[in-house]
Design a protein around this motif. Structure first.
Motif, PDB file in Angstrom:
ATOM      1  N   THR A   1     -23.309 -33.171  19.764  1.00 36.25           N
ATOM      2  CA  THR A   1     -24.187 -32.898  20.892  1.00 36.25           C
ATOM      3  C   THR A   1     -23.432 -33.144  22.197  1.00 36.25           C
ATOM      4  OG1 THR A   1     -26.421 -33.294  21.742  1.00 36.25           O
ATOM      5  CG2 THR A   1     -25.151 -35.239  21.109  1.00 36.25           C
TER       6      THR A   1
ATOM      7  N   ARG B   1     -28.168 -32.109  14.391  1.00 28.96           N
ATOM      8  CA  ARG B   1     -27.665 -31.244  15.450  1.00 28.96           C
ATOM      9  C   ARG B   1     -28.510 -29.985  15.560  1.00 28.96           C
ATOM     10  NH1 ARG B   1     -22.432 -27.445  15.383  1.00 28.96           N
ATOM     11  NH2 ARG B   1     -22.707 -26.630  17.459  1.00 28.96           N
TER      12      ARG B   1
ATOM     13  N   ARG C   1     -31.719 -30.468  17.310  1.00 27.06           N
ATOM     14  CA  ARG C   1     -31.492 -30.501  18.747  1.00 27.06           C
ATOM     15  C   ARG C   1     -31.419 -29.076  19.297  1.00 27.06           C
ATOM     16  NH1 ARG C   1     -28.842 -35.535  20.649  1.00 27.06           N
ATOM     17  NH2 ARG C   1     -29.088 -37.048  18.992  1.00 27.06           N
TER      18      ARG C   1
END
Length: 232
Positions: free
Chosen positions: A74, A225, A228
């Protein structure tokens, strides 16, 4: 530069050094040439404090903050890019550290490659049909891995990955769409693959026909991930 550090009690420092070397070889010999990049160094450090200024750090850890995540990378404010790889979900689901079809080393490879291809986790490929695919270069073939020889260690597993042709709806037939040749067309998944798609302003997740149920749960974790990206 990508710096790998070991914060896991389930992987030894020597094992993490070996998987780091395997990833460095994969980047230099396989991924960078296919993606037209200058190879980025992938190195081991005992701690993040030893990483050079501006390096992207990926830590090997036992568990995620939320159960079941395998790994993610990220970006935080100020262009701070970092990643995490979690050993326990791999080992609890029949995997190993370095060798076999599912390994901690292949999860590290997955995150290293996707960090290099899309460090800011914000790129999408237009499929030309109203859909766009997240530029995740390993997801579509993520259940597939292959060994890389590491001097003094032996064979270490790394992740299969897609080429730029996979993201090109106008790619010619016969192009190499992934390193192992598991798929034969743009935006095609292997049986154990996974993709993130945006359609009509909404983000969807799609799984291959043999995608393991336990791995689906890793895509739902807040620390994942891909979760996100879905929230973006």
């Amino acid at each position: 530069m990508i710096t790998v550090v070991n914060k896991s009690t389930l992987c030894t420092d020597d094992e993490v050094k070996a998987m780091t070397r395997a990833c460095a070889t994969q980047v230099e010999m396989h991924a960078a040439p296919i993606w037209g990049q200058t190879p980025t160094p992938v190195v081991y450090a005992a701690d993040e404090a030893e990483a050079p200024p501006g390096a992207w750090c990926i830590a090997i850890m036992d568990d995620a903050d939320q159960a079941d995540a395998l790994g993610w990378h990220t970006e935080e404010q100020g262009d701070v890019i970092y990643g995490r790889v979690f050993a326990r979900p791999v080992l609890d689901n029949g995997g190993a550290v370095l060798t076999g079809p599912l390994t901690v080393s292949s999860v590290l490879s997955h995150e290293v490659l996707e960090t290099l291809v899309d460090p800011h986790v914000n790129l999408w490929a237009d499929a030309g049909n109203g859909e766009a695919y997240a530029l995740e270069c390993c997801d579509a073939v993520e259940s597939d891995s292959y060994p890389v020889d590491v001097l003094g260690v032996g064979r270490v597993g790394v992740s299969n990955f897609c080429s730029p042709h996979w993201f090109d709806p106008r790619a010619a037939k016969g192009e190499k769409f992934d390193f192992l040749g598991k798929v034969t067309a743009p935006f095609q998944m292997s049986k154990g693959g996974y993709v993130v798609i945006t359609r009509e302003g909404k983000v969807h997740q799609k799984y291959g026909e043999e995608y393991p149920e336990w791995r689906k749960q890793t895509k739902l974790a807040d620390t994942s991930r891909n979760a996100r990206r879905v929230r973006r």
